[in-house]
Motif scaffolding. Sequence first.
Motif, short mmCIF file in Angstrom:
data_model
loop_
_atom_site.label_atom_id
_atom_site.label_comp_id
_atom_site.label_asym_id
_atom_site.label_seq_id
_atom_site.Cartn_x
_atom_site.Cartn_y
_atom_site.Cartn_z
N UNK A 11 0.84 -1.20 0.00
CA UNK A 11 0.00 0.00 0.00
C UNK A 11 0.87 1.25 0.00
N UNK A 12 0.51 2.21 -0.83
CA UNK A 12 1.19 3.50 -0.76
C UNK A 12 0.16 4.58 -0.51
N UNK A 13 0.61 5.67 0.09
CA UNK A 13 -0.28 6.83 0.16
C UNK A 13 0.47 8.06 -0.28
N UNK A 14 -0.29 9.08 -0.67
CA UNK A 14 0.32 10.32 -1.12
C UNK A 14 -0.32 11.45 -0.34
N UNK A 15 0.48 12.26 0.32
CA UNK A 15 -0.06 13.42 1.02
C UNK A 15 -0.01 14.61 0.07
N UNK A 16 -1.19 15.14 -0.27
CA UNK A 16 -1.29 16.22 -1.26
C UNK A 16 -2.01 15.71 -2.49
N UNK A 17 -3.26 16.20 -2.67
CA UNK A 17 -4.09 15.72 -3.78
C UNK A 17 -4.21 16.81 -4.84
N UNK A 18 -3.07 17.44 -5.17
CA UNK A 18 -3.13 18.54 -6.14
C UNK A 18 -2.79 18.09 -7.55
N UNK A 19 -2.20 19.02 -8.32
CA UNK A 19 -1.90 18.77 -9.73
C UNK A 19 -0.87 17.66 -9.91
N UNK A 20 -0.03 17.43 -8.88
CA UNK A 20 0.95 16.36 -8.97
C UNK A 20 0.44 15.09 -8.28
N UNK A 21 0.01 15.23 -7.02
CA UNK A 21 -0.43 14.06 -6.26
C UNK A 21 -1.54 13.29 -6.97
N UNK A 22 -2.56 14.00 -7.46
CA UNK A 22 -3.72 13.33 -8.10
C UNK A 22 -3.30 12.51 -9.31
N UNK A 23 -2.75 13.17 -10.37
CA UNK A 23 -2.40 12.41 -11.58
C UNK A 23 -1.30 11.35 -11.37
N UNK A 24 -0.27 11.63 -10.56
CA UNK A 24 0.80 10.63 -10.43
C UNK A 24 0.28 9.37 -9.73
N UNK A 42 -5.64 17.75 3.32
CA UNK A 42 -6.37 18.46 4.38
C UNK A 42 -7.63 19.12 3.82
N UNK A 43 -7.60 19.42 2.52
CA UNK A 43 -8.67 20.19 1.88
C UNK A 43 -9.88 19.27 1.62
#
Length: 470
Positions: A11-24, A42-43
């Motif tokens: 399992x991996x997680x990514x903190x930050x669901x912006x222009x980089x976190x979402x698509x990558x 957080x948003x």
Amino acid sequence: MFENNNFKINKICCIGAGYVGGPTMAMIAFKCKDIKVEVVDLDKKKISLWNDKNLENLPVFEPGLSQIISECRNKNLTFSNNIKSAIETSDMIFIAVNTPTKSSGIGAGEASDLRFVESCARDIALYASDNTIVVEKSTIPVKTADIINKILNTSNNSKKDSKFYVLSNPEFLAEGTAINDLLNPNRVLIGGENHYAIEALSDIYSVWIDKKKIIKTNVWSSELSKLTANAFLAQRLSSVNTISAICETTGANIKEVSKAIGMDKRIGEYFLNHGPGFGGSCFKKDILNLIYLSKFYGLFEVAEYWKQVLKINDWQKERISKLIVNKLFGNLKSKKIAILGFAFKANTNDTRESSAIDICKNLIEEGANLSIYDPKVSFERIALDLNLDVAGEDQNKKVNSAKSIEESMKNADAAVILTEWEEFFNIEWNLFSESMRKPAWIFDCRDVIRTSEIDHLKINLWKCGYAKFS
Ligand code: NAD
Ligand code: UGA
């Protein structure tokens, strides 16, 4: 999870669901169906948009992204605000939060504001339950891995039995082409110390990317390469934009010059399109970051060198703004100007540092009424960028967002093309120019107009980089 120093990533997680976190993360989930991927932020509003049934509402517009989301979402890809549980249950944690320029204190206006990265490191120290690989995806100054390591390994909160392995894995995608860039990257860069951690990340990418393209370096080289790549790209654009001005006065043709120099393999054909100056969230902030680093290490001439790239970018926006005012008889009061395109480039809804912001502000300052049309940018976003008092009647009249090109151009004294959206290449100028107030001007800052389509119309044309239309 870890046997004989071999990391098995479930399992991996990514903190930050912006222009980089979402698509990558969407791409990793799409390619590695056996890995669970959770993207946290957080948003709350942003996460609810990532989970929205209507894929038109995703917070990031990126060609090809919605298809991938629809295939993976709620299978091996989830979006949530539950940062604690995502960290607790992940073997590998990506940090893809924003790293803006500091706005106050030491290094204000140049240094990176690392408070979001620091806060992620503190959360990881607090919640990670086992040995964990932490991946810097955000763009950060050289030596940031040191800071992350210190927080992870010396924090009061850090669990005694947890061990952390910090890797640098900068992202090179460009907005508007993110999916293709993620599918076929020029290279993937992994910097780190622990061989097994590096291999664990490399194994994920090598599911779809040729191993020869995966470069493994020390952490500092990886961090510095990201800043350097952006600085070099931005430098090309400032260079070509200075040449566009020389072309306008000498009669040389900017496209011909770009083609001629680009065919030299040492220079290369890409990233030579002149325009209204570069925008986007990264070039300016990353060069500022490089300037700050140079000064920090006492390399003042190096700092001055990179400053020039930013100065030329500002100069290009200013000279275009002044030129528009001059062509319209030095007076914009009560004139209507159609602004075609507000995003910093085509195929994105992102407006951060868009040249359109500065150019529009200059025109508003001169008294113009703007009618802005952009197919993907909301009026809410435009109002925020232009600091409009949307509740105030005055501002409402001065700037509006048009629903179509036609509405934007009706009765306009001029149209300014600032983003190279595909639909602007196909405008039927003979239809729209009729409805403009004469003498009317079109300012083509993105080289989208085929001049043969406009020669016979009662309309003046200025094209960035061409003496014939100056
Ligand atoms: P962004 O602003 O779109 O997204 C960052 C997200 O991080 C935001 O949604 C924010 O709410 C969230 N966040 C901040 N602090 C948080 C915390 N402590 N916990 C949880 N969430 C938190 O930024 P972006 O454009 O995706 O850029 C992210 C990083 O990637 C930056 O360092 C940038 O320089 C780099 N980068 C960006 C691009 C690009 O094209 N945008 C490309 C390559 C690299
Ligand atoms: C840029 C880099 O291209 C990415 O490799 C990098 O990962 C990213 O920054 C980042 O670190 O954020 P991005 O800013 O998304 O990507 O978009 P670009 O395609 O680089 O465009 C930046 C600006 O330059 C835009 O305003 C664009 O219109 C302008 N540009 C680009 C030109 O004026 N001419 C060109 O030939 C290319």
